[in-house]
Design an enzyme around this catalytic site. Structure first.
Site, mmCIF file in Angstrom:
data_model
loop_
_atom_site.group_PDB
_atom_site.id
_atom_site.type_symbol
_atom_site.label_atom_id
_atom_site.label_comp_id
_atom_site.label_asym_id
_atom_site.label_seq_id
_atom_site.Cartn_x
_atom_site.Cartn_y
_atom_site.Cartn_z
ATOM 1 N N LYS A 198 31.472 31.760 36.712
ATOM 2 C CA LYS A 198 32.254 31.984 38.175
ATOM 3 C C LYS A 198 30.813 32.847 38.699
ATOM 4 O O LYS A 198 30.564 33.902 38.294
ATOM 5 C CB LYS A 198 33.407 32.996 38.068
ATOM 6 C CG LYS A 198 33.971 33.325 39.227
ATOM 7 C CD LYS A 198 35.256 33.787 39.477
ATOM 8 C CE LYS A 198 35.605 34.217 40.830
ATOM 9 N NZ LYS A 198 35.801 35.628 41.020
ATOM 10 N N HIS A 217 40.949 45.139 38.815
ATOM 11 C CA HIS A 217 41.717 44.181 38.057
ATOM 12 C C HIS A 217 40.966 44.208 36.594
ATOM 13 O O HIS A 217 40.051 44.963 36.429
ATOM 14 C CB HIS A 217 41.606 42.868 38.466
ATOM 15 C CG HIS A 217 40.129 42.219 38.355
ATOM 16 N ND1 HIS A 217 39.108 42.509 39.183
ATOM 17 C CD2 HIS A 217 39.709 41.204 37.499
ATOM 18 C CE1 HIS A 217 37.960 41.961 38.934
ATOM 19 N NE2 HIS A 217 38.200 41.331 37.794
ATOM 20 N N ASP A 219 39.776 41.736 33.586
ATOM 21 C CA ASP A 219 39.791 40.299 33.154
ATOM 22 C C ASP A 219 40.775 39.905 32.065
ATOM 23 O O ASP A 219 40.811 40.345 31.238
ATOM 24 C CB ASP A 219 38.609 39.923 32.846
ATOM 25 C CG ASP A 219 37.321 40.287 33.766
ATOM 26 O OD1 ASP A 219 37.715 40.319 35.073
ATOM 27 O OD2 ASP A 219 36.127 40.401 33.655
ATOM 28 N N HIS A 273 38.253 47.178 36.831
ATOM 29 C CA HIS A 273 36.869 47.319 37.788
ATOM 30 C C HIS A 273 37.280 46.416 38.939
ATOM 31 O O HIS A 273 38.163 45.901 39.343
ATOM 32 C CB HIS A 273 35.750 46.497 36.973
ATOM 33 C CG HIS A 273 36.150 45.127 36.603
ATOM 34 N ND1 HIS A 273 36.952 44.796 35.530
ATOM 35 C CD2 HIS A 273 35.672 44.173 37.015
ATOM 36 C CE1 HIS A 273 36.989 43.374 35.415
ATOM 37 N NE2 HIS A 273 36.281 43.188 36.336
#
Length: 331
Positions: A198, A217, A219, A273
């Site tokens: 990404k 959020h 991961d 993070h």
């Protein structure tokens, strides 16, 4: 209807942030400043093996995040990776739109603008490019950029290097849990382990104190291995404060994701993070998500569960986990 791209907005000479990008007061960078004088762990892979195991395990338990140096990926390859990614985002808008994804129809690969749903319907100041890099059976080159022409060769070379680093990290993480080195990789699908690229692109933002590039959020992957360009912005949550991650040339940023937290039964922590944006500069980062295949069953490792230490997470397929995470459903 073509989605409104953040990069196009930024190039349009905005001097005020559109309302949908303004975060609620408790999320705004101006109200949630990172703590001073705290630095994230930096681990050299050139140290003796047992030292690296210990440092990696401690970083995963206390932070869920660390930087690695002496990893053996050549600086010139990292530089080329950044160049081909930047060149894609510099293409005319029309050419980029040919690669547009459609997350609503389950088509996640390609060029996009928003990946998360949130309750306030706020959007993040980011465009991105997302595609699978490995295993070969899951790669669809039709969704990789054709332009610049060097994109495919560079990305394939980088993919091989990231796979090597991933195997090394998973071995270190397994040993840090007191298990055989192969355990985590085999739980995560072994040769079916998926690598997903990404490229995050955060254009200059007129009011960066009110916006976020990516909201807080964890991961959903097992691990995320990331390289940034030379504009800082990543922050990790530690001891009830945001900590700014300083840039370190040619270091790789390693995030522990949800799947490793689950497998370790909470011993290793998935790191919360977020990403800030910048008024003058474009920030970019190249994240590779290391994830199990959709059908893999992920739950706490039986070796780590007993009467004193019961399972803290349910076991489910990665596909089910991902569905719940995307739709903000309880796990």
């Amino acid at each position: 209807m073509v989605a409104e791209r953040v990069q196009a907005l930024a190039l349009g000479g905005l001097n005020k942030l559109p309302a949908q990008f303004i975060r609620p007061a408790h999320e705004r960078p101006e109200n949630t400043v990172a703590v001073d004088g705290v630095t994230v762990p930096v681990i050299s892979l050139s140290q003796p093996h047992d030292v690296v195991v210990k440092e990696v395990a401690e970083a995963c338990q206390e932070w869920g995040f660390f930087l690695i140096t002496d990893h053996g990926i050549s600086p010139s390859l990292i530089q080329r990776l950044k160049e081909v990614g930047q060149e894609f985002f510099e293409l005319p808008q029309e050419e980029k739109e040919a690669y547009a994804n459609d997350a609503a129809c389950g088509k996640f690969e390609g060029y996009g603008t928003k990946m998360t749903k949130n309750l306030e319907e706020k959007v993040e100041w980011i465009d991105y490019y997302f595609h699978v890099m490995a295993p070969a059976s899951k790669v669809n080159y039709d969704v990789w950029p054709k332009n610049p022409p060097a994109y495919r060769g560079v990305t394939e070379e980088y993919s091989k290097e990231i796979l090597r680093i991933t195997e090394n990290l998973l071995q270190l993480l397994s040993e840090g849990l007191g298990l055989a080195g192969k355990v985590l990789k085999s739980c995560l699908g072994d040769e079916e382990l998926e690598l997903e690229m990404k490229i995050n692109m955060y254009p200059p933002c007129p009011q960066p104190e009110l916006a976020l590039g990516v909201e807080p959020h964890t991961d959903m992957s097992a691990l995320t291995i990331l390289v940034p360009n030379d504009v800082p912005g990543l922050q990790v949550w530690k001891d009830d404060n945001w900590v700014a991650v300083n840039l370190l040339e040619n270091a790789l940023f390693v995030h522990v994701g949800d799947q490793i937290e689950v497998l370790s039964n909470g011993k290793y922590k998935g790191v919360l993070h977020r990403s800030l944006v910048n008024k003058e500069c474009t920030r970019m980062s190249w994240a590779v998500f290391i994830a199990p295949p959709p059908e893999a069953n992920i739950g706490p490792l039986s070796e780590l569960v007993n009467d004193q230490n019961q399972a803290k997470y349910s076991t489910k397929t990665y596909a089910e986990y991902r569905h719940r995470k995307f739709n903000k459903l309880p796990q």
